[in-house]
Motif scaffolding. Structure first.
Motif, PDB file in Angstrom:
ATOM      1  N   VAL A  18       9.071  34.906  40.823  1.00 38.92           N
ATOM      2  CA  VAL A  18       8.591  35.648  39.795  1.00 38.92           C
ATOM      3  C   VAL A  18       7.912  34.800  38.622  1.00 38.92           C
ATOM      4  N   ASP A  19       6.824  35.208  37.868  1.00 41.55           N
ATOM      5  CA  ASP A  19       6.254  34.485  37.115  1.00 41.55           C
ATOM      6  C   ASP A  19       6.152  33.036  37.392  1.00 41.55           C
ATOM      7  N   HIS A  58       7.348  22.303  35.490  1.00 45.10           N
ATOM      8  CA  HIS A  58       7.257  23.489  35.421  1.00 45.10           C
ATOM      9  C   HIS A  58       5.782  23.854  36.169  1.00 45.10           C
ATOM     10  N   LEU A  59       5.215  23.141  36.457  1.00 50.89           N
ATOM     11  CA  LEU A  59       3.750  23.220  37.089  1.00 50.89           C
ATOM     12  C   LEU A  59       3.614  23.224  38.623  1.00 50.89           C
ATOM     13  N   ARG A  60       2.673  23.835  39.229  1.00 48.01           N
ATOM     14  CA  ARG A  60       2.605  23.949  40.866  1.00 48.01           C
ATOM     15  C   ARG A  60       1.325  22.600  41.045  1.00 48.01           C
ATOM     16  N   LEU A  61       1.566  22.117  42.148  1.00 43.55           N
ATOM     17  CA  LEU A  61       1.020  21.031  42.660  1.00 43.55           C
ATOM     18  C   LEU A  61      -0.410  21.252  42.342  1.00 43.55           C
ATOM     19  N   GLU A  62      -1.106  22.600  42.829  1.00 43.52           N
ATOM     20  CA  GLU A  62      -2.403  22.799  42.848  1.00 43.52           C
ATOM     21  C   GLU A  62      -2.850  23.044  41.438  1.00 43.52           C
ATOM     22  N   ALA A  87      -3.617  26.226  27.115  1.00 44.29           N
ATOM     23  CA  ALA A  87      -3.141  27.442  28.327  1.00 44.29           C
ATOM     24  C   ALA A  87      -2.074  26.767  29.319  1.00 44.29           C
ATOM     25  N   LEU A  88      -2.274  25.487  29.681  1.00 45.76           N
ATOM     26  CA  LEU A  88      -1.231  24.917  30.495  1.00 45.76           C
ATOM     27  C   LEU A  88       0.278  24.830  29.762  1.00 45.76           C
ATOM     28  N   ARG A  89       0.196  24.486  28.299  1.00 49.96           N
ATOM     29  CA  ARG A  89       1.321  24.305  27.621  1.00 49.96           C
ATOM     30  C   ARG A  89       2.114  25.685  27.539  1.00 49.96           C
ATOM     31  N   GLU A  90       1.355  26.602  27.560  1.00 49.71           N
ATOM     32  CA  GLU A  90       1.719  28.113  27.287  1.00 49.71           C
ATOM     33  C   GLU A  90       2.320  28.635  28.553  1.00 49.71           C
ATOM     34  N   ARG A  91       1.802  28.252  29.671  1.00 49.37           N
ATOM     35  CA  ARG A  91       2.371  28.399  31.128  1.00 49.37           C
ATOM     36  C   ARG A  91       3.663  27.705  31.353  1.00 49.37           C
ATOM     37  N   VAL A  92       3.799  26.285  30.718  1.00 48.66           N
ATOM     38  CA  VAL A  92       4.992  25.805  30.705  1.00 48.66           C
ATOM     39  C   VAL A  92       6.082  26.441  29.890  1.00 48.66           C
ATOM     40  N   ARG A  93       5.818  26.843  28.749  1.00 45.08           N
ATOM     41  CA  ARG A  93       6.496  27.647  27.911  1.00 45.08           C
ATOM     42  C   ARG A  93       7.261  28.768  28.525  1.00 45.08           C
ATOM     43  N   ARG A 149       6.999  29.651  31.815  1.00 45.90           N
ATOM     44  CA  ARG A 149       7.909  29.212  32.839  1.00 45.90           C
ATOM     45  C   ARG A 149       9.512  28.819  32.627  1.00 45.90           C
ATOM     46  N   ALA A 150       9.496  27.875  31.486  1.00 42.96           N
ATOM     47  CA  ALA A 150      10.661  27.448  30.884  1.00 42.96           C
ATOM     48  C   ALA A 150      11.603  28.511  30.538  1.00 42.96           C
ATOM     49  N   ALA A 151      11.033  29.647  29.949  1.00 42.73           N
ATOM     50  CA  ALA A 151      11.783  30.762  29.134  1.00 42.73           C
ATOM     51  C   ALA A 151      12.267  31.564  30.382  1.00 42.73           C
ATOM     52  N   ARG A 152      11.509  31.669  31.539  1.00 41.58           N
ATOM     53  CA  ARG A 152      11.896  32.496  32.392  1.00 41.58           C
ATOM     54  C   ARG A 152      12.984  31.790  33.351  1.00 41.58           C
ATOM     55  N   ARG A 153      12.976  30.433  33.449  1.00 45.35           N
ATOM     56  CA  ARG A 153      14.148  29.561  33.951  1.00 45.35           C
ATOM     57  C   ARG A 153      15.228  29.728  33.147  1.00 45.35           C
ATOM     58  N   ALA A 154      15.148  29.748  31.826  1.00 44.91           N
ATOM     59  CA  ALA A 154      16.245  29.876  30.976  1.00 44.91           C
ATOM     60  C   ALA A 154      17.135  31.041  31.092  1.00 44.91           C
ATOM     61  N   GLU A 155      16.158  32.155  31.350  1.00 48.05           N
ATOM     62  CA  GLU A 155      16.857  33.624  31.606  1.00 48.05           C
ATOM     63  C   GLU A 155      17.665  33.342  32.937  1.00 48.05           C
ATOM     64  N   TYR A 156      17.278  32.765  33.837  1.00 47.66           N
ATOM     65  CA  TYR A 156      18.215  32.601  35.132  1.00 47.66           C
ATOM     66  C   TYR A 156      19.131  31.733  34.874  1.00 47.66           C
ATOM     67  N   ALA A 157      19.395  30.782  33.807  1.00 47.31           N
ATOM     68  CA  ALA A 157      20.361  29.894  33.795  1.00 47.31           C
ATOM     69  C   ALA A 157      21.826  30.796  33.866  1.00 47.31           C
ATOM     70  N   GLY A 158      22.634  29.935  34.727  1.00 41.66           N
ATOM     71  CA  GLY A 158      24.004  30.527  35.037  1.00 41.66           C
ATOM     72  C   GLY A 158      24.086  31.573  36.153  1.00 41.66           C
ATOM     73  N   ALA A 159      22.719  32.018  36.626  1.00 40.75           N
ATOM     74  CA  ALA A 159      22.795  32.973  37.689  1.00 40.75           C
ATOM     75  C   ALA A 159      22.413  32.167  39.118  1.00 40.75           C
ATOM     76  N   PRO A 160      23.240  32.329  39.921  1.00 40.68           N
ATOM     77  CA  PRO A 160      23.214  31.990  41.422  1.00 40.68           C
ATOM     78  C   PRO A 160      21.871  32.546  41.919  1.00 40.68           C
ATOM     79  N   MET A 161      21.235  31.788  42.817  1.00 39.72           N
ATOM     80  CA  MET A 161      19.990  32.456  43.721  1.00 39.72           C
ATOM     81  C   MET A 161      20.630  33.231  44.684  1.00 39.72           C
ATOM     82  N   ILE A 162      21.814  33.394  44.961  1.00 37.87           N
ATOM     83  CA  ILE A 162      22.320  34.581  45.652  1.00 37.87           C
ATOM     84  C   ILE A 162      23.920  34.882  45.349  1.00 37.87           C
ATOM     85  N   ALA A 163      24.200  36.147  45.249  1.00 37.27           N
ATOM     86  CA  ALA A 163      25.637  36.297  44.980  1.00 37.27           C
ATOM     87  C   ALA A 163      26.764  35.813  45.934  1.00 37.27           C
TER      88      ALA A 163
END
Length: 886
Positions: A421-422, A718-722, A740-746, A748-762
């Motif tokens: 996601v994002d 936070h970037l993709r190989l391509e 634009a790259l720095r904003e993309r990193v920001r 994605r980092a915020a999205r990753r922070a949102e998931y902090a503490g959440a397991p990838m499956i319950a």
């Protein structure tokens, strides 16, 4: 005197609405407006406006809390009426008398190499705000709005522009004041809310999320006080299981401050969408917080006992469930809400995105239920975009896909296991291979490979020699001297090398698997199936060699008083510095370098994580393991269980007096062990490419940061190989593209922070047996037989390897080959993840110690020093006597 109420921390996570989607789209039916729900007044001058004047798009002026509450009020939800002291009012106060400049100066004075000294900056800025005069026109506007609201008690709530957002809830960072009475007290509480933007905790939190403090503004929401009979919080999805079909309510008598501050054990309800109670745990009512006469709150002593009474009648629970489902639909994602029950009705006091929410439970087929617990060992840490695109998909992911295609003829899209996601992986989706027409011809392909490829001879295969040559070529490159294009070719060179390892696995695994099946069938005919695990545990592998080498390092320490003194006194990281620098440790340094040259490519977290350091990048992990072995004198590779198992099989009445049958059984055992060793050793070999690929990525990050394209080298993850491959040399990247790259990193980092503490499956999805351990402290799947009693030692990662003492019960979130040295000292093993075929189970059986796998939450349920009994036959961990000091 008012008392501040800190908003609580929350948990959860859900994809955002698509860009441009209105707040009300795809919502469930919502309740009709109640009388008086809309403010209806015009704007009040001086930076004060009715709460009903704000909506979801007004974050900049009303802050997160104000925008969300205003949107709900406009939509007719039961939100207490009120007004907002806008961010513009706060900004004007800062502009008067140069206060903004003085705050900037205070922040600059508190700047350190690691960021802002939160304590120094916070105290100085709060003092400046406390001394500031509230302008007369703003004081008059607040007084007028308060009077229009009725002049009674109000709640004064902070509402910053960077809170109640996906990825940045800012829970607990600013203050709320309850039962504020009188216009002057309201003005003072507004100023106190402004100052709370600069608490030490808020400054530190913003720094952790990369939010510039100077860019954050704060509004203040003032609402009519709800005289609550009961209050609390409601999650519109289950934050433990991830179920979107359950709502979780915590409630207690009085104001909600007791619940959100943690001062009380609340009633705990799990509701279905209709409000029916699925589970209920009564609270203890330790305290009851009520509005005090004349303003502020008081704490009254509660019963302090769980008497089984409910704080809420069923009609209130039904109303809560309907409101929760409607609000979640209104905002397009699960919500974390605060509410109060007053005069027979529910009112909403706050709503924000539910963060750190596990993915919704999924129905798994038989294959998924069998494989997912073992596979999840490699997915306990969320991979970065570059992990996925530079390593997982072209490397081990392609290996798995090829094995599925070539052997059973099934189709498996490895990318579907890690949906994004994002640009950020948001969950682990257990693989579900689908048969194809090639499945019909699988027996022919398998038979051909079984005839041609004997696992005992795989090391003589020319493809292994070619793989080793390519790895040597990669290791010989001086990365700093490579042109950008050549640096970007390294991931493809690595993938080509891994393809050779993939071909070896595809060709030799059929015979290895057949050997294991033949042994299992032979044991079943003899009624000795329980000995299978012990029999295959006798294989000599590269992991065995690694453990022997680690023990040799430990014996060096035992034999040298200077070394022994260093290892006894220093933590692993300090040991690294001493070993590297102390002349008297030159001999050990040389031995350590030799060890890392041979085994330094071993992963510290998962073979799927390029972003996690290997041993050669994190030698403290190795030295921590050596610390745990010093003074132990243990055999790193116990052979008694396998030897006893072989003797028991050969002594079976049907084999005892039949030499040919005994010889055939020995060959089957040896073939099965060879197959087991092949699987382990090919894993060891193909991960040899990890260090050089990791260094190449970090070199790319270093160059991009040096050129100003990225803020820091580690942002490259936070970037993709391509996205990297499309760049020219970093120094030639245009400014707009870099931005634009720095904003993309920001983002994605915020999205990753949102998931902090959440397991990838319950955990409850993967390990249903762990959901209700009964009278056990933790429960899961039996992994290694037997029973052991000892003190708990929780080890979360490689940094704590040295803390495990002989005979202690190792409790950990996952294991991989790096953890193997700990098993020779542990009395038993308890793991959050894994199944009977996982690494922890195999190694536990090899060392003859009991193991319980897939507990889901063993690391949370058990504590250092706790005396427990581990039953590896039943998969249970129970209390054993009292608590011992660690």
């Amino acid at each position: 005197m008012t008392t501040p109420q800190q908003d609580r921390a929350t948990q959860g996570g859900e994809p955002r609405r698509a860009a441009g989607q209105a707040a009300g789209q795809q919502q469930r039916p919502r309740p009709a407006p109640r009388d008086g729900a809309r403010g209806g007044r015009g704007d009040v001058p001086g930076g004060v406006r009715p709460l009903s004047a704000f909506g979801a798009a007004d974050l900049d002026s009303a802050g997160g809390k104000g925008a969300n509450l205003g949107a709900l009020l406009q939509a007719g939800y039961p939100v207490p009426d009120g007004f907002v002291v806008t961010t513009a009012a706060y900004a004007r106060v800062l502009e008067r008398g140069g206060l903004a400049d003085r705050i900037a100066a205070r922040l600059a004075e508190a700047q350190t190499a690691d960021g802002v000294d939160a304590a120094a900056a916070g105290a100085a800025v709060r003092a400046e705000i406390a001394a500031a005069q509230v302008p007369a026109e703003l004081r008059a506007a607040v007084t007028a709005a308060y009077s229009a609201l009725g002049g009674g008690p109000v709640a004064v709530r902070s509402s910053a522009t960077a809170e109640d957002l996906p990825g940045a809830a800012f829970a607990g960072q600013q203050d709320t004041y309850l039962n504020v009475a009188g216009a002057d007290a309201v003005v003072d509480a507004v100023r106190d809310c402004w100052a709370s933007l600069w608490t030490d905790r808020a400054i530190a939190y913003r720094h952790r999320l990369g939010v510039e403090s100077a860019q954050v503004r704060i509004a203040v929401v003032v609402q009519a006080m709800a005289e609550a009979e009961a209050a609390g919080v409601m999650f519109t999805a289950n934050p433990v299981t991830g179920s979107r079909e359950e709502l979780v309510v915590d409630a207690s008598p009085g104001l909600g401050e007791a619940v959100v501050s943690g001062a009380v054990t609340p009633d705990h309800y799990v509701l279905d969408p209709g409000g029916a109670v699925r589970t209920f745990s009564p609270g203890r009512r330790e305290v009851v917080v009520r509005a005090a006469q004349g303003g502020g709150t008081v704490e009254e002593a509660g019963t302090g006992a769980a008497d089984g009474r409910r704080s809420l009648p069923q009609e209130a629970l039904t109303e809560l469930a309907a409101l929760g489902a409607s609000v979640a639909g209104f905002f397009g994602r699960p919500q974390d809400t605060e509410w109060a029950y007053a005069d027979g009705r529910i009112v909403l006091l706050q709503s924000r995105p539910l963060t750190a929410l596990p993915p919704a439970p999924v129905r798994m087929n038989r294959f998924q239920r069998f494989m997912a617990p073992t596979l999840y060992e490699m997915f306990t840490v969320r991979p970065y975009p570059l992990d996925v695109t530079a390593w997982i998909l072209p490397g081990p992911g392609r290996m798995v896909q090829e094995m599925m295609t070539e052997l059973p003829g099934a189709r498996l899209d490895f990318a579907a296991i890690l949906p994004e996601v994002d640009g950020v992986v948001d969950r682990f989706a257990p693989p579900a291979p689908r048969p194809t027409w090639r499945t019909l011809t699988a027996p022919v392909r398998l038979a051909s490979r079984i005839r041609r490829y004997d696992p005992a001879a795989w090391r003589g295969d020319p493809r292994l020699a070619e793989f080793e040559r390519r790895v040597a070529d990669l290791e010989s490159d001086r990365l700093a001297d490579l042109a950008w294009r050549d640096l970007m070719r390294i991931p493809h060179r690595v993938a080509a090398a891994v393809d050779l390892a993939t071909a070896l696995r595809v060709d030799y695994l059929p015979a290895a698997g057949l050997a294991l099946v033949r042994l299992r069938l032979a044991l079943r005919r003899l009624g000795l199936s329980a000995l299978f695990a012990d029999l295959v545990a006798g294989a000599r592998t590269r992991t065995t060699d690694c453990n022997l080498a680690l023990n040799e390092l430990a014996r060096r320490v035992d034999a040298d008083p200077v070394l022994a003194s260093s290892f006894a006194a220093g933590d692993p990281q300090a040991l690294v510095e001493r070993v590297r620098e102390a002349p008297e440790l030159a001999g050990f340094r040389e031995a350590l370098d030799g060890f890392l040259a041979e085994y330094g490519h071993r992963e510290t977290a998962s073979a799927l994580l390029l972003s996690a350091p290997t041993w050669i990048d994190a030698p403290a992990v190795v030295l921590g393991a050596v610390q745990g072995l010093v003074g132990g004198g243990a055999d790193p590779r116990p052979v008694d269980p396998p030897r006893r198992a072989v003797e028991q099989v050969l002594d079976h009445p049907r084999l005892r007096d039949r030499p040919r049958a005994r010889a055939r059984m020995r060959r089957r055992v040896e073939a099965a062990r060879t197959g087991t060793a092949f699987r382990e050793d090919t894993h060891f070999e193909f991960t040899r490419v990890l260090p050089v690929l990791r260094r190449a990525v970090l070199e790319a990050g270093r160059r991009l940061a040096a050129a100003g394209v990225l803020h820091a080298p580690e942002d490259v993850w936070h970037l993709r190989l391509e996205e990297l491959e499309r760049l020219d040399a970093p120094e030639r990247v245009a400014a707009d593209r870099a931005g634009a790259l720095r904003e993309r990193v920001r983002l994605r980092a915020a999205r990753r922070a949102e998931y902090a503490g959440a397991p990838m499956i319950a955990a409850t999805t993967l390990f249903p047996d762990s959901a209700d351990p009964g009278d056990a402290l933790a429960a899961g799947t039996p992994g290694g037989g037997g029973r052991a009693t000892g003190r708990v030692r929780v080890v979360l990662d490689g940094d704590a390897f040295g803390s495990l003492q002989a005979g202690e019960i190792l409790v950990c979130p996952y294991t991989n080959p790096s953890w193997t040295p700990l098993f020779q000292r542990a009395g038993g093993v308890v793991v959050d993840t894994g199944g009977p075929a996982s690494h922890a189970a195999i190694v536990a059986r090899e060392y003859g110690i009991p193991a319980v796998l897939g507990t889901g939450s063993g690391t949370a349920a058990l504590a250092d020093g706790q005396a427990v009994a581990v039953d590896g036959d039943r998969g249970r961990v129970t209390a054993a006597g009292g608590r011992e000091s660690p």
